[in-house]
Motif scaffolding. Structure first.
Motif, PDB file in Angstrom:
ATOM      1  N   HIS A  40       8.171  22.714 -21.018  1.00  0.00           N
ATOM      2  CA  HIS A  40       7.581  23.345 -22.199  1.00  0.00           C
ATOM      3  C   HIS A  40       6.344  22.587 -22.669  1.00  0.00           C
ATOM      4  O   HIS A  40       6.208  21.388 -22.425  1.00  0.00           O
ATOM      5  CB  HIS A  40       8.615  23.424 -23.318  1.00  0.00           C
ATOM      6  N   GLN A  91      24.016  19.159 -19.350  1.00  0.00           N
ATOM      7  CA  GLN A  91      23.772  20.494 -19.921  1.00  0.00           C
ATOM      8  C   GLN A  91      25.032  21.033 -20.593  1.00  0.00           C
ATOM      9  O   GLN A  91      24.975  21.583 -21.703  1.00  0.00           O
ATOM     10  CB  GLN A  91      23.306  21.459 -18.820  1.00  0.00           C
ATOM     11  N   CYS A  95      25.734  21.998 -24.632  1.00  0.00           N
ATOM     12  CA  CYS A  95      26.321  23.246 -25.126  1.00  0.00           C
ATOM     13  C   CYS A  95      27.554  22.960 -25.980  1.00  0.00           C
ATOM     14  O   CYS A  95      27.686  23.465 -27.101  1.00  0.00           O
ATOM     15  CB  CYS A  95      26.712  24.152 -23.967  1.00  0.00           C
ATOM     16  N   ASN A  98      26.749  21.588 -29.457  1.00  0.00           N
ATOM     17  CA  ASN A  98      25.676  22.250 -30.219  1.00  0.00           C
ATOM     18  C   ASN A  98      24.438  21.372 -30.324  1.00  0.00           C
ATOM     19  O   ASN A  98      23.839  21.246 -31.396  1.00  0.00           O
ATOM     20  CB  ASN A  98      26.153  22.636 -31.627  1.00  0.00           C
ATOM     21  N   LEU A 100      21.655  21.917 -29.082  1.00  0.00           N
ATOM     22  CA  LEU A 100      20.424  22.688 -29.045  1.00  0.00           C
ATOM     23  C   LEU A 100      20.592  23.917 -29.923  1.00  0.00           C
ATOM     24  O   LEU A 100      21.707  24.397 -30.129  1.00  0.00           O
ATOM     25  CB  LEU A 100      20.050  23.120 -27.624  1.00  0.00           C
ATOM     26  N   GLN A 101      19.469  24.373 -30.440  1.00  0.00           N
ATOM     27  CA  GLN A 101      19.508  25.622 -31.196  1.00  0.00           C
ATOM     28  C   GLN A 101      18.453  26.549 -30.619  1.00  0.00           C
ATOM     29  O   GLN A 101      18.752  27.433 -29.843  1.00  0.00           O
ATOM     30  CB  GLN A 101      19.298  25.358 -32.680  1.00  0.00           C
ATOM     31  N   CYS A 102      17.177  26.276 -30.881  1.00  0.00           N
ATOM     32  CA  CYS A 102      16.150  27.142 -30.283  1.00  0.00           C
ATOM     33  C   CYS A 102      15.922  26.807 -28.816  1.00  0.00           C
ATOM     34  O   CYS A 102      15.442  27.636 -28.057  1.00  0.00           O
ATOM     35  CB  CYS A 102      14.844  27.064 -31.064  1.00  0.00           C
ATOM     36  N   GLY A 103      16.202  25.575 -28.412  1.00  0.00           N
ATOM     37  CA  GLY A 103      16.106  25.203 -27.005  1.00  0.00           C
ATOM     38  C   GLY A 103      14.731  24.742 -26.549  1.00  0.00           C
ATOM     39  O   GLY A 103      14.562  24.402 -25.380  1.00  0.00           O
ATOM     40  N   TYR A 104      13.777  24.728 -27.459  1.00  0.00           N
ATOM     41  CA  TYR A 104      12.416  24.395 -27.024  1.00  0.00           C
ATOM     42  C   TYR A 104      12.313  22.966 -26.514  1.00  0.00           C
ATOM     43  O   TYR A 104      11.655  22.690 -25.528  1.00  0.00           O
ATOM     44  CB  TYR A 104      11.399  24.631 -28.164  1.00  0.00           C
ATOM     45  N   THR A 106      14.812  21.188 -25.368  1.00  0.00           N
ATOM     46  CA  THR A 106      15.951  20.828 -24.522  1.00  0.00           C
ATOM     47  C   THR A 106      15.575  20.349 -23.113  1.00  0.00           C
ATOM     48  O   THR A 106      16.113  19.332 -22.661  1.00  0.00           O
ATOM     49  CB  THR A 106      16.958  21.995 -24.459  1.00  0.00           C
ATOM     50  N   CYS A 137      12.948  17.092 -31.878  1.00  0.00           N
ATOM     51  CA  CYS A 137      13.769  18.288 -32.028  1.00  0.00           C
ATOM     52  C   CYS A 137      13.672  18.711 -33.482  1.00  0.00           C
ATOM     53  O   CYS A 137      13.892  17.890 -34.371  1.00  0.00           O
ATOM     54  CB  CYS A 137      15.225  17.987 -31.678  1.00  0.00           C
ATOM     55  N   THR A 140      18.126  20.353 -34.592  1.00  0.00           N
ATOM     56  CA  THR A 140      19.483  19.802 -34.642  1.00  0.00           C
ATOM     57  C   THR A 140      19.669  18.614 -35.565  1.00  0.00           C
ATOM     58  O   THR A 140      20.799  18.281 -35.911  1.00  0.00           O
ATOM     59  CB  THR A 140      19.921  19.311 -33.240  1.00  0.00           C
TER      60      THR A 140
END
Lengths: 161, 293
Positions: A40, A91, A95, A98, A100-104, A106, A137, A140
């Motif tokens: 990203h 990974q 999960c 929790n 990650l939320q939006c995952g950008y 990650t 981040c 989180t």
């Protein structure tokens, strides 16, 4: 003057030959030329860590490296690490916790966390924080990410959380 | 943002690199690890016509000790310095400081030469170099120059390096058995630029300082070798001597105000760091009480 330059490198084990403009950074090369969009692009000046990849075994900022500088290098991205299963447990822990939320962030978080766990099988929470301090981040609040990395380290050592 | 267009050339020998710098002069920028240059390019604060990538000059990567000098090549990466047994033994101040330089992914690319040539006044390494009385070795086609670190840094992002010169190494006198060092910086977050920091190197003679070199950073337009140290040398330090040194320090500081801290806060923190440094190096907890004075 600013003509394309020939580069040869491996990306996730696959040989790549390409012509790139000197100004093209590695993150854009991976995303736009190779379609590897798991890397990203956040800040584009080395602050956020979202573009973290491995070059010749070391994590680096793909936005602070020119594609031409990776000539003859071995680049590994999150696609490579997840396809090989190298970070599958990490990974899963992200999960489960929790983390990650939006995952950008990650992919970069996983790259940095895996880099730590390769160097130090038993990091304490302060060491985990220090190693991830260059990865931002905004969702989180970090605690869950630290939990996930700590849990993965414990599991890899065969210990119970 | 994206960097504007430039041409790229990657010399394979130092001589070729020096010829290119002589040819292009101010139109060229040297690309080493790129961890300061690339942000500047991406933000379009810098738009050179040529990038001369010295990353292939492997001769410049060496860290070695000989004849009482630790020599660190310009292309030694921050992570190499951090993990070097020679650095740990002969210039441990650098290893103490290096963990505060950015983050692991940056330290894997950033180089000593690039860091010093960039001359950020908030950067740790320039202050370490003046504290350690290092010599900066620069080369051009005309030959080599050796500059005292305190003469090398002359302003914000400004050094004594000419456009046709390349920083090739830094040489540091090795620590002796009476050498002690102190490093501390105040930063809002891990890896951030310091608000104020101090890299110090001293020689102890019993309970006194035989020598004390105080390298403050983020307190002006360049790292400062504080002359206030003269108040603390040669006799047992008293609270009055420390107060005198703190006052002298404040007079020689010229900090900038920015979004991190106002001038008064930087001066206050620098005084605190001085007291913490002296108390720590001498093992004198009583002097640390002067921190907030």
């Amino acid at each position: 003057m600013t003509a394309p330059v020939a580069v040869s490198l491996t990306v996730n084990g696959e040989r790549i030959d390409a012509q790139v403009l000197p100004r093209l950074n590695l993150a854009d090369f991976l995303r736009e030329h190779l379609g590897l969009t798991g890397t990203h692009v956040g800040c584009e000046h080395g602050v956020c860590g979202a573009c973290t990849v491995r070059v010749d075994g070391d994590i680096v900022r793909a936005c602070l490296l020119l594609a031409v500088q990776t000539h003859n290098a071995s680049v590994e991205t999150i696609e490579g690490l997840s396809d090989s299963g190298e970070v599958a447990d990490l990974q899963a822990a992200f999960c489960n916790r929790n983390a990650l939320q939006c995952g950008y962030c990650t992919p970069g978080m996983l790259m940095a966390a895996q880099d730590l766990l390769r160097q130090n099988a038993a990091p304490d929470r302060a060491q985990i924080r220090e190693h991830l301090s260059g990865n931002y981040c905004r969702c989180t609040g970090y605690h869950a990410i630290i939990d996930a990395v700590e849990a993965t380290a414990l599991a890899r050592r065969g210990e119970q959380p | 943002m994206k960097a504007s267009a430039f041409s790229y050339i990657r010399p394979t020998t130092i001589d070729d690199a020096l010829a290119l710098l002589a040819q292009y002069g101010e139109q060229a920028k040297v690309l080493s690890g790129g961890q300061s240059l690339m942000p500047a390019l991406n933000l379009r604060l810098s738009a050179p016509e040529w990038l001369v990538d010295i990353g292939g000059l492997s001769d410049l990567r060496t860290i070695a000790v000989s004849r009482g000098l630790l020599r660190i090549g310009a292309l030694a990466r921050h992570v190499d310095v951090l993990k070097s047994a020679d650095v740990a033994e002969h210039a441990p101040l650098l290893a103490d400081a290096m963990v505060h330089v950015a983050h692991p992914a940056i330290r894997n690319k950033g180089t000593m030469g690039g860091n010093l040539a960039h001359a950020d006044p908030a950067s740790e390494m320039p202050a370490c170099m003046i504290a350690l009385d290092a010599v900066i070795v620069v080369r051009s086609r005309a030959g080599e120059r050796r500059l005292q670190a305190r003469d090398f840094f002359i302003g914000i992002y400004e050094t004594a390096l000419a456009a046709e010169e390349l920083l090739v190494a830094v040489e540091i006198p090795v620590a002796n058995q009476n050498s002690v060092r102190f490093f501390h910086e105040y930063a809002r977050r891990n890896g951030d630029y310091a608000i104020v920091g101090l890299a110090a190197s001293a020689t102890l003679d019993g309970g006194s300082f035989a020598d004390l070199r105080l390298g403050f950073f983020a307190v002006g337009d360049r790292p400062l070798l504080a002359t206030a140290a003269r108040h603390l040398i040669g006799r047992p330090v008293t609270a009055a001597m420390l107060a005198e040194a703190q006052a002298a320090l404040e007079a020689e500081l010229d900090p900038q105000e920015d979004q991190q801290a106002p001038v008064a806060m930087r001066k206050h923190l620098a005084r605190q760091l001085l007291a913490l440094c002296v108390a720590t190096l001498l093992g004198r907890a009583d002097l640390e009480a002067r921190r907030s004075a």
